[in-house]
Design a protein around this motif. Structure first.
Motif, mmCIF file in Angstrom:
data_model
loop_
_atom_site.group_PDB
_atom_site.id
_atom_site.type_symbol
_atom_site.label_atom_id
_atom_site.label_comp_id
_atom_site.label_asym_id
_atom_site.label_seq_id
_atom_site.Cartn_x
_atom_site.Cartn_y
_atom_site.Cartn_z
ATOM 1 N N VAL A 86 27.532 58.656 22.808
ATOM 2 C CA VAL A 86 28.967 58.772 23.031
ATOM 3 C C VAL A 86 29.651 58.370 21.731
ATOM 4 C CG1 VAL A 86 28.789 58.316 25.508
ATOM 5 C CG2 VAL A 86 29.217 56.419 23.947
ATOM 6 N N SER A 87 30.870 58.837 21.554
ATOM 7 C CA SER A 87 31.603 58.478 20.343
ATOM 8 C C SER A 87 33.074 58.296 20.669
ATOM 9 C CB SER A 87 31.420 59.535 19.254
ATOM 10 O OG SER A 87 32.011 60.746 19.642
ATOM 11 N N CYS A 88 33.733 57.546 19.794
ATOM 12 C CA CYS A 88 35.148 57.259 19.987
ATOM 13 C C CYS A 88 35.806 57.056 18.632
ATOM 14 C CB CYS A 88 35.283 55.984 20.838
ATOM 15 S SG CYS A 88 36.985 55.501 21.156
ATOM 16 N N VAL A 89 36.987 57.616 18.474
ATOM 17 C CA VAL A 89 37.806 57.369 17.292
ATOM 18 C C VAL A 89 39.176 56.933 17.783
ATOM 19 C CG1 VAL A 89 38.858 58.319 15.211
ATOM 20 C CG2 VAL A 89 36.586 59.114 15.924
ATOM 21 N N VAL B 130 34.702 56.244 12.980
ATOM 22 C CA VAL B 130 34.003 56.759 14.155
ATOM 23 C C VAL B 130 33.092 55.661 14.700
ATOM 24 C CG1 VAL B 130 32.375 58.473 15.028
ATOM 25 C CG2 VAL B 130 34.022 59.113 13.260
ATOM 26 N N LEU B 131 33.196 55.429 16.000
ATOM 27 C CA LEU B 131 32.314 54.483 16.685
ATOM 28 C C LEU B 131 31.305 55.309 17.466
ATOM 29 C CD1 LEU B 131 35.097 52.137 18.092
ATOM 30 C CD2 LEU B 131 33.798 51.857 15.972
ATOM 31 N N THR B 132 30.019 54.994 17.325
ATOM 32 C CA THR B 132 28.996 55.746 18.033
ATOM 33 C C THR B 132 28.116 54.805 18.836
ATOM 34 O OG1 THR B 132 27.554 55.690 16.098
ATOM 35 C CG2 THR B 132 28.918 57.643 16.372
ATOM 36 N N GLY B 133 27.663 55.292 19.947
ATOM 37 C CA GLY B 133 26.839 54.504 20.853
ATOM 38 C C GLY B 133 27.704 53.811 21.891
ATOM 39 N N THR C 265 41.818 63.992 22.133
ATOM 40 C CA THR C 265 40.854 64.917 22.712
ATOM 41 C C THR C 265 39.823 64.082 23.443
ATOM 42 O OG1 THR C 265 41.161 66.490 20.908
ATOM 43 C CG2 THR C 265 39.169 66.725 22.231
ATOM 44 N N ASN C 266 39.633 64.358 24.718
ATOM 45 C CA ASN C 266 38.631 63.678 25.530
ATOM 46 C C ASN C 266 37.617 64.725 25.974
ATOM 47 O OD1 ASN C 266 40.009 61.186 25.421
ATOM 48 N ND2 ASN C 266 41.359 61.850 27.064
ATOM 49 N N VAL C 267 36.342 64.446 25.727
ATOM 50 C CA VAL C 267 35.274 65.343 26.134
ATOM 51 C C VAL C 267 34.533 64.681 27.293
ATOM 52 C CG1 VAL C 267 33.205 66.612 25.422
ATOM 53 C CG2 VAL C 267 35.055 66.193 23.772
ATOM 54 N N TRP D 175 32.339 61.546 27.292
ATOM 55 C CA TRP D 175 31.296 61.693 26.289
ATOM 56 C C TRP D 175 31.884 61.334 24.924
ATOM 57 C CZ3 TRP D 175 28.390 67.017 25.825
ATOM 58 C CH2 TRP D 175 27.267 66.873 25.023
ATOM 59 N N ALA D 176 33.160 61.688 24.723
ATOM 60 C CA ALA D 176 33.814 61.402 23.445
ATOM 61 C C ALA D 176 35.326 61.293 23.653
ATOM 62 C CB ALA D 176 33.516 62.497 22.424
#
Length: 170
Positions: A55-58, A64-67, A133-135, A146-147
Motif C-alpha cells: 500500500v502507499s500514501c502521499v 511517498v510512504l510505502t508499506g 486520488t484513492n485507489v 490500496w493507495a
C-alpha cells in the motif's frame, strides 16, 4: 438508508467511511480500511507484509510512504497532532474496473491543531484545498484502500498587471 448494491455505491461508501474515520480520529477504523497481506491471500508467515501488495500514501508535502506499517504510522501521527479535522468532499468521481476502483475528489479540509495545552482553547481553524486520488481493491470483506495520494491546490495569485497596455501597471 439502504445498503449500497452496486460496486460504485460500495466504493463510495468505503471512501466516505475513510474520511469519517479520520474526522473521528478512529485509528482502528482507519487501519481496518487499508489492505492487508491477508486480504490478498498472502501468508504473512512467509512474506514480509511491507513487501506484499504494497500500500502507499502521499500526504500533501510528504514523501511517498510505502508499506502498511509506514502508512498507518503516518495516520497515527496526524491524528495525535490534529485536534480537529473535517473534510468536505467535492468533485468526487468513482470508476470501477474489475476488482480495482479509482476515486478522485477535492478535499476541502478544515483543521486545527496540534492539541492546545491544558487550559488553552483551540486556536483558529485553517482551511486547505487538496485534490486526492484513492485507489481501492475488492476483498472478501469489501473494498479496501490500496493507495491514497493527496496534493495541495495552489491558490491563484491575482494578476496586478494590466495586460492591455503591454504589462505596465494600471
Amino acid at each position: 438508508m439502504s445498503a449500497p448494491h452496486t460496486d460504485v455505491e460500495q466504493v463510495e461508501a468505503a471512501n466516505t467511511a475513510f474520511y469519517e474515520a479520520l474526522e473521528r480520529g478512529d485509528f482502528e477504523e482507519v487501519a481496518s480500511l487499508w489492505l492487508t497481506p491477508g486480504d490478498l491471500g498472502i501468508d504473512e508467515t512467509y512474506h514480509d507484509p511491507a513487501d506484499s501488495g504494497v500500500v502507499s500514501c502521499v500526504h500533501p508535502g510528504w514523501p511517498v510512504l510505502t508499506g502498511r506499517g509506514e502508512v498507518l504510522r503516518s495516520y497515527a501521527l496526524i491524528m495525535a497532532n490534529t485536534d480537529y479535522i473535517q473534510f468536505f468532499l467535492t468533485d468526487t468521481h468513482v470508476s470501477v474496473t474489475g476488482d480495482t476502483a479509482l476515486v478522485t475528489c477535492t478535499e476541502n479540509i478544515l483543521s486545527g491543531g496540534p492539541a492546545p495545552r491544558a487550559g488553552e482553547e483551540l486556536g483558529p481553524l485553517v482551511g486547505q484545498l487538496v485534490v486526492a486520488t484513492n485507489v481501492f481493491r475488492r476483498t472478501a470483506e469489501g473494498w479496501k484502500l490500496w493507495a491514497h495520494h493527496a496534493s495541495p491546490v495552489l491558490a491563484e495569485e491575482e494578476d496586478d498587471e494590466d495586460e492591455t497596455d503591454g504589462g505596465t501597471p494600471a
